[in-house]
Design a protein around this motif. Structure first.
Motif, mmCIF file in Angstrom:
data_model
loop_
_atom_site.group_PDB
_atom_site.id
_atom_site.type_symbol
_atom_site.label_atom_id
_atom_site.label_comp_id
_atom_site.label_asym_id
_atom_site.label_seq_id
_atom_site.Cartn_x
_atom_site.Cartn_y
_atom_site.Cartn_z
ATOM 1 N N SER A 159 0.818 -1.220 0.000
ATOM 2 C CA SER A 159 0.000 0.000 0.000
ATOM 3 C C SER A 159 0.847 1.264 0.000
ATOM 4 N N GLU A 160 2.052 1.161 0.535
ATOM 5 C CA GLU A 160 2.860 2.363 0.772
ATOM 6 C C GLU A 160 3.782 2.744 -0.371
ATOM 7 N N VAL A 161 4.062 1.812 -1.284
ATOM 8 C CA VAL A 161 5.084 2.083 -2.299
ATOM 9 C C VAL A 161 4.520 2.788 -3.531
ATOM 10 N N ASP A 162 5.426 3.441 -4.270
ATOM 11 C CA ASP A 162 5.044 4.119 -5.504
ATOM 12 C C ASP A 162 5.098 3.173 -6.699
ATOM 13 N N GLY A 180 -1.178 -11.406 -13.531
ATOM 14 C CA GLY A 180 -2.458 -10.691 -13.610
ATOM 15 C C GLY A 180 -3.115 -10.603 -12.235
ATOM 16 N N ALA A 181 -3.112 -11.719 -11.511
ATOM 17 C CA ALA A 181 -3.690 -11.758 -10.159
ATOM 18 C C ALA A 181 -2.911 -10.828 -9.228
ATOM 19 N N LEU A 182 -1.595 -10.828 -9.359
ATOM 20 C CA LEU A 182 -0.761 -9.954 -8.540
ATOM 21 C C LEU A 182 -1.110 -8.487 -8.805
ATOM 22 N N ARG A 183 -1.226 -8.138 -10.075
ATOM 23 C CA ARG A 183 -1.572 -6.747 -10.443
ATOM 24 C C ARG A 183 -2.921 -6.342 -9.853
ATOM 25 N N GLU A 184 -3.892 -7.237 -9.920
ATOM 26 C CA GLU A 184 -5.225 -6.949 -9.366
ATOM 27 C C GLU A 184 -5.151 -6.714 -7.869
ATOM 28 N N ARG A 185 -4.385 -7.557 -7.204
ATOM 29 C CA ARG A 185 -4.268 -7.437 -5.746
ATOM 30 C C ARG A 185 -3.578 -6.135 -5.362
ATOM 31 N N VAL A 186 -2.565 -5.744 -6.111
ATOM 32 C CA VAL A 186 -1.866 -4.484 -5.839
ATOM 33 C C VAL A 186 -2.809 -3.317 -6.099
ATOM 34 N N LYS A 187 -3.567 -3.413 -7.196
ATOM 35 C CA LYS A 187 -4.468 -2.320 -7.579
ATOM 36 C C LYS A 187 -5.528 -2.079 -6.500
ATOM 37 N N LEU A 189 -5.193 -2.487 -3.311
ATOM 38 C CA LEU A 189 -4.582 -1.839 -2.149
ATOM 39 C C LEU A 189 -4.042 -0.461 -2.497
ATOM 40 N N ASN A 190 -3.568 -0.312 -3.734
ATOM 41 C CA ASN A 190 -2.780 0.861 -4.083
ATOM 42 C C ASN A 190 -2.966 1.173 -5.567
ATOM 43 N N PRO A 191 -4.112 1.801 -5.926
ATOM 44 C CA PRO A 191 -4.422 2.021 -7.337
ATOM 45 C C PRO A 191 -3.386 2.890 -8.058
ATOM 46 N N ALA A 192 -2.674 3.724 -7.298
ATOM 47 C CA ALA A 192 -1.731 4.648 -7.940
ATOM 48 C C ALA A 192 -0.370 4.016 -8.245
ATOM 49 N N ALA A 193 -0.093 2.842 -7.683
ATOM 50 C CA ALA A 193 1.232 2.248 -7.844
ATOM 51 C C ALA A 193 1.459 1.743 -9.265
ATOM 52 N N ALA A 194 2.661 2.017 -9.787
ATOM 53 C CA ALA A 194 3.046 1.457 -11.094
ATOM 54 C C ALA A 194 3.525 0.029 -10.852
ATOM 55 N N VAL A 195 3.255 -0.872 -11.784
ATOM 56 C CA VAL A 195 3.719 -2.257 -11.640
ATOM 57 C C VAL A 195 4.554 -2.619 -12.862
ATOM 58 N N PHE A 196 5.740 -3.144 -12.638
ATOM 59 C CA PHE A 196 6.630 -3.543 -13.729
ATOM 60 C C PHE A 196 6.977 -5.015 -13.599
ATOM 61 N N ASP B 98 -11.844 4.962 -7.211
ATOM 62 C CA ASP B 98 -10.903 6.087 -7.205
ATOM 63 C C ASP B 98 -11.023 6.822 -5.873
ATOM 64 N N VAL B 99 -10.480 6.184 -4.849
ATOM 65 C CA VAL B 99 -10.584 6.710 -3.484
ATOM 66 C C VAL B 99 -9.212 6.761 -2.846
ATOM 67 N N TYR B 100 -9.086 7.538 -1.801
ATOM 68 C CA TYR B 100 -7.881 7.416 -1.005
ATOM 69 C C TYR B 100 -8.245 7.352 0.472
ATOM 70 N N LEU B 101 -7.357 6.746 1.240
ATOM 71 C CA LEU B 101 -7.625 6.477 2.643
ATOM 72 C C LEU B 101 -7.470 7.749 3.457
ATOM 73 N N GLU B 102 -8.564 8.154 4.120
ATOM 74 C CA GLU B 102 -8.528 9.350 4.969
ATOM 75 C C GLU B 102 -8.087 8.998 6.374
ATOM 76 N N THR B 103 -8.694 7.961 6.922
ATOM 77 C CA THR B 103 -8.344 7.515 8.280
ATOM 78 C C THR B 103 -8.286 5.991 8.289
ATOM 79 N N GLY B 104 -7.624 5.463 9.309
ATOM 80 C CA GLY B 104 -7.566 4.006 9.447
ATOM 81 C C GLY B 104 -6.173 3.508 9.763
ATOM 82 N N ARG B 105 -5.154 4.227 9.277
ATOM 83 C CA ARG B 105 -3.791 3.744 9.502
ATOM 84 C C ARG B 105 -3.091 4.472 10.650
ATOM 85 N N GLU B 106 -3.794 5.410 11.265
ATOM 86 C CA GLU B 106 -3.118 6.216 12.277
ATOM 87 C C GLU B 106 -2.824 5.415 13.539
#
Lengths: 226, 115
Positions: A159-162, A180-187, A189-196, B98-106
């Motif tokens: 969730s934390e990585v770029d 494909g499954a890995l990409r879905e799982r990352v997405k 948790l973290n829709p903004a992360a790039a996956v390579f 298209d959401v981001y987490l506001e609270t939950g991880r604090e």
């Protein structure tokens, strides 16, 4: 009866580290030095991927490396052999790096003279994700042999990585790894992360990763120039 | 979740604060742990008991308040609470991802009580 006093704090437990990390990040932005925090489990191929990344950057950017391990100089020696400025940090049993340790390591590199510093964090999928090192961006490696279910087991790291680098794709035929499954799982948790998907051994997939890295480097310097 | 460095930091912050206010004994440390912080109060308290030995926080009680996890939707601009087992990052109002987490991880130190 003794009077009970209450002092309000209302701060994150790690607020001291967070403040230090923000200050470091601001200083590095002002000096146009890009710190990349690289995390993963032990054995995922961080050092090999780092060696190829540095080689592909060529002479375009002045690079330095901070190696963090609990013990040994194994990784630092491999990088230093390429003629790249390297500092080996021994964390004394600590399972992660924080901003203070990162700053100390950086001082050994004379970092203002560098365009990019790669921080190879300790091999650990749990703790490093919790501690802001002051890096401009952070990425993680997940190698094919580790399996595609890791985002379910270690959600914070993912969730934390770029960016997530799926490494060792040259081994895909030997494992039941569903990219494909890995990409879905990352997405999820973290829709903004790039996956390579790449192989440091064969070079396959490195072009996209290097394109992302160069774009981030340009953006970092562009922000500082404002 | 690896609690020990966090617990060490709670002790350090508490002792600093108590020291500045001339405290004799820390009685209670009030904490807020979000639903997605991964903090397990039982283990946090156990570690704290171990490392606080021989300090003025040795008998301090760690009190945990749970924080809900909520996301802010970029599509409809509304906040909604989300379930955490497993976490589902989607807007409860419009269904957008298209959401981001506001609270939950604090994981916060709210206050310290001492004599």
């Amino acid at each position: 009866m003794e009077e009970l006093r209450v002092i309000e704090i209302k701060k994150e437990v790690l607020y001291r580290n967070n403040a230090e990390a923000e200050a470091l990040r601001a200083e590095m932005r002002a000096r146009h030095t890009f710190l990349l925090n690289i995390m993963s489990s032990p054995g995922s191929g961080k050092t090999t991927a780092l060696i190829r990344t540095i080689a592909e950057l060529g002479g375009e950017y002045r690079a330095g490396v901070l190696e963090a391990d609990i013990e040994s100089e194994v990784d630092a020696r491999k990088i230093a052999a390429l003629g790249v400025k390297t500092v080996q940090l021994h964390t004394g049993g600590m399972c992660h790096l924080d901003a203070a340790m990162t700053k100390e390591g950086l001082s050994g590199l004379n970092w203002p003279d560098l365009d990019i510093v790669f921080l190879e964090n300790i091999g650990n999928l749990v703790c490093p994700a919790e501690f802001d090192t002051g890096a401009a961006k952070s990425v993680m490696l997940l190698s094919v042999p580790e399996g595609d279910d890791k985002p379910l087991k270690y959600p914070l790291m993912f969730s934390e990585v770029d960016a997530v680098l799926i490494s060792k794709i040259d081994c895909l035929s030997m494992f039941d790894f569903d990219a494909g499954a890995l990409r879905e799982r990352v997405k999820k948790l973290n829709p903004a992360a790039a996956v390579f998907e790449l192989s440091a051994k064969t070079g396959e997939g490195f072009e996209a990763w290097m394109r992302w890295l160069r774009a981030e480097l340009r953006r970092w310097n562009g922000e500082a120039a404002r | 979740m690896h609690e020990l460095p966090l617990i060490e930091e709670i002790l350090s912050v508490s002792l600093d604060c108590a020291g500045r206010h001339g405290a004799r004994e820390i009685k209670r440390i009030n904490l807020l742990a979000g639903n997605l912080s991964g903090i397990i109060p039982k283990w946090a308290s156990l570690f704290f008991r171990m490392i606080a030995r021989d300090t003025i926080a040795a008998e301090a009680e760690l009190v945990f308040q749970t924080g809900t996890a909520a996301v802010l939707c970029r599509r409809c601009s509304q906040s909604s609470e989300i379930s955490v087992n497993p976490p589902v990052f989607a807007c409860a109002h419009c269904g957008s991802k298209d959401v981001y987490l506001e609270t939950g991880r604090e994981f916060q130190i709210q206050s310290i009580e001492f004599t």
